[in-house]
Design an enzyme around this catalytic site. Structure first.
Site, PDB file in Angstrom:
ATOM      1  N   CYS A 175      46.595  31.702  29.948  1.00 16.52           N
ATOM      2  CA  CYS A 175      46.064  31.392  31.280  1.00 16.52           C
ATOM      3  C   CYS A 175      45.567  32.652  31.989  1.00 16.52           C
ATOM      4  O   CYS A 175      46.323  33.615  32.132  1.00 16.52           O
ATOM      5  CB  CYS A 175      47.158  30.730  32.108  1.00 16.52           C
ATOM      6  SG  CYS A 175      46.744  30.533  33.849  1.00 16.52           S
TER       7      CYS A 175
ATOM      8  N   TYR B 172      34.866  27.549  35.091  1.00 16.36           N
ATOM      9  CA  TYR B 172      35.425  26.194  35.069  1.00 16.36           C
ATOM     10  C   TYR B 172      34.445  25.197  35.667  1.00 16.36           C
ATOM     11  O   TYR B 172      34.357  24.046  35.221  1.00 16.36           O
ATOM     12  CB  TYR B 172      36.748  26.154  35.837  1.00 16.36           C
ATOM     13  CG  TYR B 172      37.895  26.792  35.093  1.00 16.36           C
ATOM     14  CD1 TYR B 172      38.763  26.027  34.334  1.00 16.36           C
ATOM     15  CD2 TYR B 172      38.105  28.171  35.147  1.00 16.36           C
ATOM     16  CE1 TYR B 172      39.819  26.605  33.643  1.00 16.36           C
ATOM     17  CE2 TYR B 172      39.141  28.758  34.460  1.00 16.36           C
ATOM     18  CZ  TYR B 172      39.997  27.975  33.715  1.00 16.36           C
ATOM     19  OH  TYR B 172      41.027  28.555  33.021  1.00 16.36           O
TER      20      TYR B 172
END
Length: 338
Positions: free
Chosen positions: A48, A179
């Site tokens: 992450c 994203y």
């Protein structure tokens, strides 16, 4: 970052859910959680980018001995990260198999995504905060009594306004911009996201063509926040998220900047390319339904000379690089460059 941490609008545009647990761990303990050695555990996943920031800052500041760290595996189901890398599938300190257990200790009805990074109070087993943006700033400003000798100033007071301004643009346009491309639900939303992302990367190219670091002449919080996205660009975002105007390795200034940081202690030694690829390509089955994880790209070029020293700058300012990564926290052999 978790499956539940994003939503799509009716137009197909990606929007990140930014409603985090904003309790802070501070020197004066004003939220009920004072900074204390050994009281808390930082839970991360190497995959992450948001968690990767905390790994880097904790290491640069030398907080390893006062704030322990637990590593989730690279994948999770629809609800929770898990500790499948640990013996028996349990975090060795918290003794839980799933990070959601710590969230439910804080709030049995916790309705949001189970995200990393999270800081858990060890005695109660409850999450204190998952506010990743504030977390690293607090490491720099609230945990100063426990910084190592020679720790760098990642958030120096005279530069905070500029760091905040640059970091905000990096977050909205780049950290989140990739994203926005990857999870776009319509062609129109994707096209707009793609244009926004590369306009911001062009802005960064201009900025970094004449200065070694983003703000001032040393590494700051802003560089940490950009680096974790750049490290994932070619292995994941270029193909998986369709951010494919060009690879990072084809953007000369940004590629040299990223290699400069990668080769700096505390940065590249936190990057696990194997886990990064496993996470995105296995978890995002809506984007990659075959769950095939690509073999490339070749990573050896991360260690090639970058030439950024010619711009001057002092990576750690008046401080010093961190020492070797502690035993038990090292990226597995073969998972990074070199």
């Amino acid at each position: 970052m978790a499956q539940g941490s994003y939503v799509a609008t009716g137009s197909g545009e990606f929007n990140r859910d930014t409603n985090y647990i904003t309790t802070r761990i501070t020197a004066d303990g004003r939220d009920g959680f004072p900074v204390e050695p050994g009281r808390y555990r930082l839970i991360v996943a190497r995959a992450c980018p948001w968690a990767n920031r905390t790994i880097i800052v904790r290491r640069l500041l030398g907080l390893e001995d006062v704030l322990s760290i637990g590593f989730c595996g690279p994948t999770h189901d629809a609800r929770s990260w898990t500790f499948d890398l640990d013996p028996g599938g349990l975090d060795p300190v918290l003794k839980i198999p799933r990070l959601q257990d710590a969230y439910f200790k804080r709030d049995p009805e916790y309705p949001k995504g189970i995200t990393v990074p999270a800081i858990v109070e060890i005695d109660t087993g409850a999450v204190v905060t998952n506010d990743f943006a504030q977390m690293t700033l607090d490491f720099s400003t609230e945990w100063t009594a426990y910084h190592r000798e020679g720790a760098p100033q990642l958030y120096p007071e005279p530069l905070r306004a500029e760091i905040d301004e640059v970091a905000k643009r990096i977050y909205t346009e780049i950290n989140n911009g990739v994203y926005r491309c990857g999870f776009a639900g319509s062609q129109q939303a994707y096209d707009a996201a793609y244009d926004r992302l590369f306009a911001a990367l062009d802005w960064l190219t201009d900025r970094l063509s004449t200065q070694r670091f983003l703000v001032g002449d040393t590494i700051t919080e802003a560089d940490v926040r950009l680096f974790t996205t750049l490290a994932r660009f070619d292995p994941v975002y270029h193909g998986h998220f369709k951010c494919n105007r060009s690879k990072l390795a084809e953007m000369d200034v940004l590629w040299a900047y990223a290699r400069d940081l990668f080769q700096t202690p505390g940065f590249g030694d936190t990057i696990d390319f194997v886990q990064i690829k496993q996470h995105y390509y296995l978890v995002h089955s809506d984007i990659n339904p075959t769950q095939i994880v690509p073999k490339g790209p070749d990573l050896a070029n991360w260690l090639t000379p970058h030439g950024r020293e010619s711009l001057g700058g002092r990576p750690f300012g008046d401080g010093t690089p961190p020492g070797p990564t502690p035993e038990g926290e090292r990226v597995p052999s073969g998972h990074s460059a070199g």
